[in-house]
Scaffold this motif. Sequence first.
Motif, PDB file in Angstrom:
ATOM      1  N   HIS A  47       0.829  -1.112   0.073  1.00 49.21           N
ATOM      2  CA  HIS A  47      -0.113  -0.012  -0.005  1.00 49.21           C
ATOM      3  C   HIS A  47       0.784   1.499   0.082  1.00 49.21           C
ATOM      4  O   HIS A  47       0.516   2.166  -0.608  1.00 49.21           O
ATOM      5  CB  HIS A  47      -0.712  -0.061   1.309  1.00 49.21           C
ATOM      6  CG  HIS A  47      -0.221  -0.110   2.596  1.00 49.21           C
ATOM      7  ND1 HIS A  47       0.172   0.952   3.317  1.00 49.21           N
ATOM      8  CD2 HIS A  47      -0.109  -1.263   3.300  1.00 49.21           C
ATOM      9  CE1 HIS A  47       0.739   0.484   4.553  1.00 49.21           C
ATOM     10  NE2 HIS A  47       0.458  -0.804   4.387  1.00 49.21           N
ATOM     11  N   VAL A  66      -2.800   8.850  -9.184  1.00 44.95           N
ATOM     12  CA  VAL A  66      -2.871   8.220  -7.995  1.00 44.95           C
ATOM     13  C   VAL A  66      -3.154   9.241  -6.729  1.00 44.95           C
ATOM     14  O   VAL A  66      -3.837   8.767  -5.686  1.00 44.95           O
ATOM     15  CB  VAL A  66      -1.366   7.708  -7.805  1.00 44.95           C
ATOM     16  CG1 VAL A  66      -1.200   7.393  -6.429  1.00 44.95           C
ATOM     17  CG2 VAL A  66      -1.042   6.630  -8.875  1.00 44.95           C
ATOM     18  N   SER A  70      -5.756   8.399  -3.637  1.00 46.36           N
ATOM     19  CA  SER A  70      -4.926   7.804  -2.586  1.00 46.36           C
ATOM     20  C   SER A  70      -5.118   8.666  -1.325  1.00 46.36           C
ATOM     21  O   SER A  70      -5.914   9.938  -1.322  1.00 46.36           O
ATOM     22  CB  SER A  70      -3.469   7.789  -2.880  1.00 46.36           C
ATOM     23  OG  SER A  70      -2.797   9.153  -3.218  1.00 46.36           O
ATOM     24  N   CYS A  71      -4.511   8.143  -0.399  1.00 44.43           N
ATOM     25  CA  CYS A  71      -4.688   8.779   0.992  1.00 44.43           C
ATOM     26  C   CYS A  71      -3.557  10.019   0.923  1.00 44.43           C
ATOM     27  O   CYS A  71      -2.388  10.225   0.907  1.00 44.43           O
ATOM     28  CB  CYS A  71      -3.890   8.036   1.986  1.00 44.43           C
ATOM     29  SG  CYS A  71      -4.294   8.367   3.787  1.00 44.43           S
ATOM     30  N   THR A 120       2.671   8.620  -0.735  1.00 42.26           N
ATOM     31  CA  THR A 120       1.166   8.567  -0.307  1.00 42.26           C
ATOM     32  C   THR A 120       0.671   6.827   0.027  1.00 42.26           C
ATOM     33  O   THR A 120       1.784   6.029  -0.057  1.00 42.26           O
ATOM     34  CB  THR A 120       0.427   8.846  -1.476  1.00 42.26           C
ATOM     35  OG1 THR A 120      -0.888   9.108  -1.268  1.00 42.26           O
ATOM     36  CG2 THR A 120       0.622   8.169  -2.682  1.00 42.26           C
ATOM     37  N   LEU A 122      -1.850   4.031  -1.152  1.00 43.06           N
ATOM     38  CA  LEU A 122      -3.018   3.452  -2.200  1.00 43.06           C
ATOM     39  C   LEU A 122      -2.721   1.718  -2.173  1.00 43.06           C
ATOM     40  O   LEU A 122      -1.846   1.209  -2.997  1.00 43.06           O
ATOM     41  CB  LEU A 122      -2.708   4.009  -3.660  1.00 43.06           C
ATOM     42  CG  LEU A 122      -4.094   3.662  -4.486  1.00 43.06           C
ATOM     43  CD1 LEU A 122      -5.187   4.287  -4.042  1.00 43.06           C
ATOM     44  CD2 LEU A 122      -3.641   4.124  -5.910  1.00 43.06           C
ATOM     45  N   ARG A 126      -6.457  -1.147  -5.147  1.00 41.27           N
ATOM     46  CA  ARG A 126      -6.892   0.050  -5.933  1.00 41.27           C
ATOM     47  C   ARG A 126      -5.748   0.524  -6.705  1.00 41.27           C
ATOM     48  O   ARG A 126      -6.061   1.256  -8.009  1.00 41.27           O
ATOM     49  CB  ARG A 126      -7.205   1.140  -4.904  1.00 41.27           C
ATOM     50  CG  ARG A 126      -8.119   0.831  -3.735  1.00 41.27           C
ATOM     51  CD  ARG A 126      -8.640   2.068  -3.056  1.00 41.27           C
ATOM     52  NE  ARG A 126      -9.418   1.494  -1.720  1.00 41.27           N
ATOM     53  CZ  ARG A 126     -10.647   1.249  -1.913  1.00 41.27           C
ATOM     54  NH1 ARG A 126     -11.202   1.113  -2.940  1.00 41.27           N
ATOM     55  NH2 ARG A 126     -11.398   0.590  -0.649  1.00 41.27           N
ATOM     56  N   LEU A 127      -4.496   0.434  -6.479  1.00 41.88           N
ATOM     57  CA  LEU A 127      -3.659   0.776  -7.587  1.00 41.88           C
ATOM     58  C   LEU A 127      -3.274  -0.087  -8.772  1.00 41.88           C
ATOM     59  O   LEU A 127      -3.263   0.596  -9.955  1.00 41.88           O
ATOM     60  CB  LEU A 127      -2.118   0.791  -6.821  1.00 41.88           C
ATOM     61  CG  LEU A 127      -0.823   0.988  -7.616  1.00 41.88           C
ATOM     62  CD1 LEU A 127      -0.908   2.391  -8.174  1.00 41.88           C
ATOM     63  CD2 LEU A 127       0.336   0.638  -6.927  1.00 41.88           C
ATOM     64  N   TRP A 244     -10.324   8.260   3.964  1.00 41.16           N
ATOM     65  CA  TRP A 244      -9.305   8.370   4.883  1.00 41.16           C
ATOM     66  C   TRP A 244      -9.431   8.900   6.008  1.00 41.16           C
ATOM     67  O   TRP A 244     -10.368   9.413   6.318  1.00 41.16           O
ATOM     68  CB  TRP A 244      -8.141   8.908   3.945  1.00 41.16           C
ATOM     69  CG  TRP A 244      -7.718   8.262   2.607  1.00 41.16           C
ATOM     70  CD1 TRP A 244      -8.382   8.642   1.433  1.00 41.16           C
ATOM     71  CD2 TRP A 244      -7.151   6.851   2.357  1.00 41.16           C
ATOM     72  NE1 TRP A 244      -8.027   7.780   0.470  1.00 41.16           N
ATOM     73  CE2 TRP A 244      -7.430   6.732   0.797  1.00 41.16           C
ATOM     74  CE3 TRP A 244      -6.789   5.835   3.158  1.00 41.16           C
ATOM     75  CZ2 TRP A 244      -7.029   5.517   0.307  1.00 41.16           C
ATOM     76  CZ3 TRP A 244      -6.315   4.757   2.711  1.00 41.16           C
ATOM     77  CH2 TRP A 244      -6.353   4.474   1.275  1.00 41.16           C
TER      78      TRP A 244
END
Length: 596
Positions: A47, A66, A70-71, A120, A122, A126-127, A244
């Motif tokens: 992740h 991304v 992403s977070c 980050t 992800l 999801r990536l 998140w």
Amino acid sequence: MFDVEVPVLVVGGGGCGLAASVFLSDVGVRHLVVERRESTSVLPRAHYLNQRTMEIFRQHGIADDVYRISCPLPNMSEVVWRTSLGGDGPVDGRELHRMDAFGGGTTAGPYAADSTGPSTNLPQHRLEPLLRRHAERRDPSSLLFNHQMEEFTQDENGVRARVTDRVTGEVGTVRARYLLGADGGRTVGGALGIPMDGAGGGFTIISVHFSADLSRWWSDSVLMTHIFGLDGEVSVLVASGPGWGSASEEWALHFRVPPGTAAGDLDAEAITGRVRGLLKLPEDLGVRIHHVSEYRPEAVVARSFRSGRVLLAGDAAHRQPPAAGGGLNTAIQDVHNLAWKLRAVLDGRAGDGLLDSYEAERLPVARRNVGWAMGCLLNYGILFASLGMAHGKPEATEASIRELLAGTPMGETRRAVVREAFGTQRIEYQAHDIELGHHYVAGAVLPDGTPPPPRDPMGAVYRPTTRPGHRLPHAWLRHGDDRVSTHDLVGGAGGFVLITGPLGEGWAAAAKKVADTHGVALTVVPIGSEPDAVGHWDAEGAWTVVRGIEDDGAVLVRPDQHVAWRSVQGSRHADQELDAVFDHVLGRSGATNSGS
């Protein structure tokens, strides 16, 4: 029966193979990715994406996509250690330590100064679909999911592989000049007989991907929480999106199980009970299990990354524990190093020796990263000792935690000791230099005789330099009204860049001749300290500090944003010097450099 011929066959369509597909397409190499699975991963296991990986994604037009899902950094700026998440016992739900991480909090300054973008988070499930979309957008015919490579042979001219369509059962042949094994070590490495050096595989980790509303126990700034159970075991809970912080809906919980236990031995009810028990969640809280998987952590590196026409990358070449989050990042950086080299060799602009430089450069980095991950993992022994955890003796552990939390002089002393011990775990969560400071001693670089900058033994302090072999330092420049990074000067199409000082006209003239001679794309970018006719200027002064050359010097940057060569000053023989540099870098002058 199908018969396909491509320059490069990529075996494996996970994060490593899909990234390879994107990079190969961008440098103009036709290829075929063969993946045995029906789709991309459904597991959120890998992740963390570090800054170097995000720089590479920026170069190839992936980073914005991304970051969009992403977070955000504010939601991953801390890591926490607790006795449990919930619970109402005397030592339940107690925070033991909290650490700034990944470029957040006190680490923000250096991280922001040294790179174009933040690290980050992800998760893999999801990536990988995002990478697949990018690969298909570039060449929709380059991906074959639900196809399995059964076997391959190679000779001096190329590779011949037998591939089965897992839906129809049809068997075909793929012929390629090179094969890239990005299959996680399932097939290619074993077929080559390349040993994996290292250790691991002695215990099993169960990973549970589930949904639950944990917002009442979760801080918005936290990405990961380590749970130290009274039985002496540790589990790790990671926010997995799509929201998140406390808004996270999905989670990944990783915990160790006794030898001989496997995920298949635990039914849904048992897994749900285990999640509730480890986190001490109330019975009325809804928990929905998505997937359960298992793996056995290893710390191994292939003895060689190349055998003839076959190259290994990612988990096929190196596997490491999840500590420090280096596995996927190292894999993506492997294929980034390799893509432009394959293009140069396939086009006949480079000798085959350039591909030998892949192993010379990436194998030492893999060993360093695997060793670092093991160091992070072993350091948890210090944390256990500081807490007084007694494996399998919950009463003794609880007594130790009670003393630690007590408002007594000894409790105060214990807490001070714990803070010192937990501070050493910054090697895992503040490893800024490990992520950006790796450099190539041997390979497609031409050393200039200067020593490398000192490295922080704790892995935190990164020292930018244009010394050959190192990553090009990031510095913000002005080009007209645009603010661009030095990294933005190196596009994703596989070209070289020669950065000169404002008085580098001699190098610029030589560059045109050498580019024609060697058939390479070579862009000359003069950088001055004032906004004048130079075009790019160092408005913030950062490049002047790190450039390592005089106003008439030059720095040659490879397509993967690593420095190949530099000359501190101008030269009366610029043509000959640059010509010799490209002979060496492109593997035309015999073996590539063996070290300095």
